[in-house]
Design a protein around this motif. Structure first.
Motif, short mmCIF file in Angstrom:
data_model
loop_
_atom_site.label_atom_id
_atom_site.label_comp_id
_atom_site.label_asym_id
_atom_site.label_seq_id
_atom_site.Cartn_x
_atom_site.Cartn_y
_atom_site.Cartn_z
N LEU A 59 0.85 -1.19 0.00
CA LEU A 59 0.00 0.00 0.00
C LEU A 59 0.89 1.25 0.00
CD1 LEU A 59 -2.93 1.18 0.35
CD2 LEU A 59 -2.44 1.23 2.80
N ASN A 60 0.69 2.14 -1.00
CA ASN A 60 1.57 3.33 -1.04
C ASN A 60 0.84 4.65 -0.82
OD1 ASN A 60 0.32 3.75 -3.53
ND2 ASN A 60 1.95 2.73 -4.65
N LYS A 61 -0.52 4.61 -0.74
CA LYS A 61 -1.29 5.80 -0.40
C LYS A 61 -2.47 5.38 0.46
CE LYS A 61 -2.09 7.14 -4.57
NZ LYS A 61 -2.61 7.93 -5.73
N PRO A 62 -2.70 6.02 1.60
CA PRO A 62 -3.82 5.62 2.46
C PRO A 62 -5.15 5.63 1.72
CG PRO A 62 -2.39 7.15 3.61
CD PRO A 62 -1.91 7.12 2.19
N GLU A 63 -5.33 6.62 0.82
CA GLU A 63 -6.61 6.73 0.12
C GLU A 63 -6.86 5.58 -0.85
OE1 GLU A 63 -3.81 9.97 -1.55
OE2 GLU A 63 -4.28 9.02 0.38
N ASP A 64 -5.81 4.80 -1.16
CA ASP A 64 -6.00 3.62 -2.02
C ASP A 64 -6.60 2.45 -1.25
OD1 ASP A 64 -5.01 4.95 -4.17
OD2 ASP A 64 -3.00 4.04 -4.09
N LEU A 65 -6.68 2.59 0.06
CA LEU A 65 -7.15 1.47 0.88
C LEU A 65 -8.59 1.08 0.54
CD1 LEU A 65 -6.56 -0.50 3.16
CD2 LEU A 65 -7.24 1.26 4.79
N ILE A 66 -9.44 2.07 0.33
CA ILE A 66 -10.84 1.77 0.02
C ILE A 66 -10.95 0.99 -1.28
CG2 ILE A 66 -13.05 2.76 -0.66
CD1 ILE A 66 -12.73 2.91 2.25
N SER A 67 -10.28 1.47 -2.34
CA SER A 67 -10.36 0.77 -3.63
C SER A 67 -9.74 -0.62 -3.53
CB SER A 67 -9.67 1.58 -4.73
OG SER A 67 -8.30 1.80 -4.40
N MET A 68 -8.69 -0.76 -2.71
CA MET A 68 -8.09 -2.07 -2.50
C MET A 68 -9.09 -3.03 -1.85
SD MET A 68 -4.81 -3.12 -0.13
CE MET A 68 -3.61 -2.21 -1.07
N LEU A 69 -9.81 -2.53 -0.87
CA LEU A 69 -10.77 -3.36 -0.16
C LEU A 69 -11.98 -3.71 -1.04
CD1 LEU A 69 -10.81 -1.62 3.33
CD2 LEU A 69 -9.57 -3.65 2.65
#
Length: 579
Positions: A59-69
């Protein structure tokens, strides 16, 4: 383990929570396995929770967490029935629409990308899941590997309500993993006390290594139990053989994954009891296998060294014929061919009709390559003695039978030809012409085998340079560091032409190789002085190739000139002159 279950159960039973749980433990210790496989009963008892699991690795950006999930790699559902379908709505709407309660599990906190801070990730998780939406959250980490340790200590007080150190019930997890391998499970149920004793010999075990090991053992056991092999033994004997194989693979697999050895040469030195007595990993660390054998009665009684299985663990090549031959040697298993030769060898103790019958079996097996090729010279002397004494009549050509049979046997059997002392101990000082011819044929075969192996390894090295694959480059360096013939093979077959085409990064990797193999070794002359002539040969060929290559740009030309200068330094160094 029970404490962890109790804490999670209490956490799930609370209606509203504004904090996360943190499970801390070493890599490969079974944390993820525990979450995915050992909480089924709690999920029902605590109000029909379902598990939503994802790794934060990369994970390289916190905001990518939602799309990852929300992606298809995000499994949800009961732990043993993960569903990998992508979410049809955004994550929070999905959670709201579910009647069941959600336990969000985020793994590998320490493996987030270096561009991303632990504090920002935890802050994001807290904002979007824990504090505002009261989503039950478990964070799995190895705190000792988190780079921002001080920052993590500060922020986890705001986000994490409790940290539980994961102390795995190793034996329980071991039993659970082995149940996924039918051949091993059946074997374990029959020998569980002995195998438990082997497993507990290690204080801590990486369970990823256990799975790696079980994949190997399952294939080996399937072959020995059901494959068309030449073992003809009673069930009790087969079980003893499998116990010895299990013990060896268990130790060899774990030590390989720990980095104790990387090459087949080192595996012999470390794992073979007859060699390891003379070998130390370094001056401060004793041989780990010797220590295990000394301290564990079960391992000491069952341990056997298998070169074929060591090769399987290191490079993935499973030589079944070689394994069968090793088993027969270690457990003195004799087929009709070996029994018949035993009669020929001790002919004074048998009647002539029995000797004649045995000779027929032996000569047929010899011609079909049915014996270890290293035995052929000695067997020739034994058979010739019977013929010279006229106990047996043989109308064919004994010389042709042995020479042709030896060719067949050599191609059928994967020999360990690296150790010259081991290889030569099979031969006597006999000057009998056919015996000498057989020995010389074996020596030539050995030379060709090593030559082919080294040539193949040089090909792998150059391909690794082209791809800038540092892992494969290191593997080749380790291989040639113990053989003292790197430049002998590098100077062959116009390989210098390939160097002209390498990228500048690859050329720099070659210079790193030279430094690592030669210039950093203070007493390199003791090991590599014989290579100097081949270094000069390679340098001369590369110089000519550079002069004839008109399309090489100035930068690459300078890089290759730097290589030539480095080779000069290496030549001086291995000849023990002043650099």
């Amino acid at each position: 383990m029970e404490l962890l279950r109790e804490v999670i159960k209490r956490y799930l039973s609370k209606d509203l929570t504004d904090y996360a749980l943190n499970i801390d433990g070493p890599w490969g210790g079974g944390k993820t396995y525990f979450i995915k496989n050992k909480l089924n009963d709690l999920f029902g008892e605590s109000g029909n929770y379902i598990l939503m699991y994802n790794s934060l690795n990369g994970l390289n950006k916190p905001e990518d967490l939602i799309s990852m999930l929300e992606s298809s790699i995000f499994p949800y559902g009961t732990p043993n029935n993960f569903n990998n379908e992508p979410l049809k709505s955004n994550l929070l709407k999905f959670i709201e629409a579910k009647k069941a309660k959600i336990l969000l599990c985020l793994d590998d906190l320490e493996r987030i990308d270096d561009k991303c801070s632990v504090s920002s990730v935890l802050g994001y998780i807290n904002t979007y899941f824990i504090e505002h939406n009261n989503i039950k959250t478990i964070i799995i980490s190895n705190e000792g590997k988190i780079k921002e340790e001080e920052i993590f200590s500060e922020i986890k007080e705001k986000v994490i309500g409790r940290t539980i150190r994961f102390n795995a019930d190793n034996l329980s997890i071991f039993k659970s993993i082995i149940s996924n391998y039918p051949e091993l499970q059946e074997f374990y149920l029959k020998n569980n006390e002995l195998i438990d004793g082997v497993f507990t010999a290690y204080d801590s075990v990486n369970f990823r290594s256990i799975r790696f090991l079980f994949e190997i053992l399952e294939e080996v056991f399937s072959y020995l139990a059901y494959g068309e092999n030449s073992l003809d033994v009673e069930d009790n004997t087969l079980n003893d053989i499998l116990l010895g194989i299990f013990v060896f693979c268990f130790i060899a697999g774990i030590e390989y994954r720990k980095g104790t050895f990387r090459t087949t040469t080192d595996s012999v030195n470390i794992l073979d009891p007859f060699r390891s007595h003379f070998y130390k990993i370094d001056e401060t660390n004793p041989n780990p296998v010797n220590e295990l054998r000394k301290n564990n009665v079960i391992i000491n009684n069952l341990y056997r060294y298998y070169n074929s299985l060591s090769e399987f663990i290191i490079d993935g090549h499973f030589s079944k014929d070689k394994l069968i031959n090793e088993i027969k040697e270690k457990y003195y298993i004799k087929g009709i061919e070996d029994s018949s030769f035993g009669i020929i060898e001790s002919y004074e103790n048998y009647e002539l009709p029995e000797i004649i019958n045995s000779f027929s079996t032996v000569i047929n097996a010899i011609e079909e390559g049915g014996y270890n090729p290293l035995r052929y010279p000695y067997m020739y002397l034994v058979v010739k003695e019977l013929l010279d004494k006229e106990y047996i009549n043989f109308e064919g050509s004994l010389k042709n039978s042995f020479l042709k049979g030896l060719e067949v046997a050599y191609h059928k059997t994967t020999l360990d030809v690296v150790d010259e002392l081991r290889f030569n101990r099979h031969f006597e000082d006999s000057v009998e012409p056919i015996y000498v011819q057989l020995v010389n044929l074996l020596k030539e075969k050995r030379r060709l085998t090593i030559d082919q192996r080294n040539s193949s390894q040089i090909d792998e090295y150059i391909n690794a340079l082209k791809k800038n694959d540092y892992s494969l480059i290191s593997k080749s360096v380790a291989y040639f560091s113990s053989s003292s013939n790197f430049f002998q093979y590098l100077s062959r077959n116009e390989r210098q032409k390939e160097f002209i085409l390498l990228s500048n990064r690859s050329l720099n990797s070659f210079i790193v190789t030279l430094n690592q193999m030669y210039l950093k070794i203070s007493n390199a002359n003791e090991f590599y002085s014989s290579e100097a002539i081949f270094m000069e040969e390679f340098k001369a060929k590369l110089t000519v190739e550079l002069e004839n290559s008109k399309e090489v740009d100035k930068l690459k030309r300078d890089q290759i000139e730097n290589i030539l200068l480095t080779i000069d330094k290496v030549i001086t160094h291995v000849r023990n002159d002043q650099i």
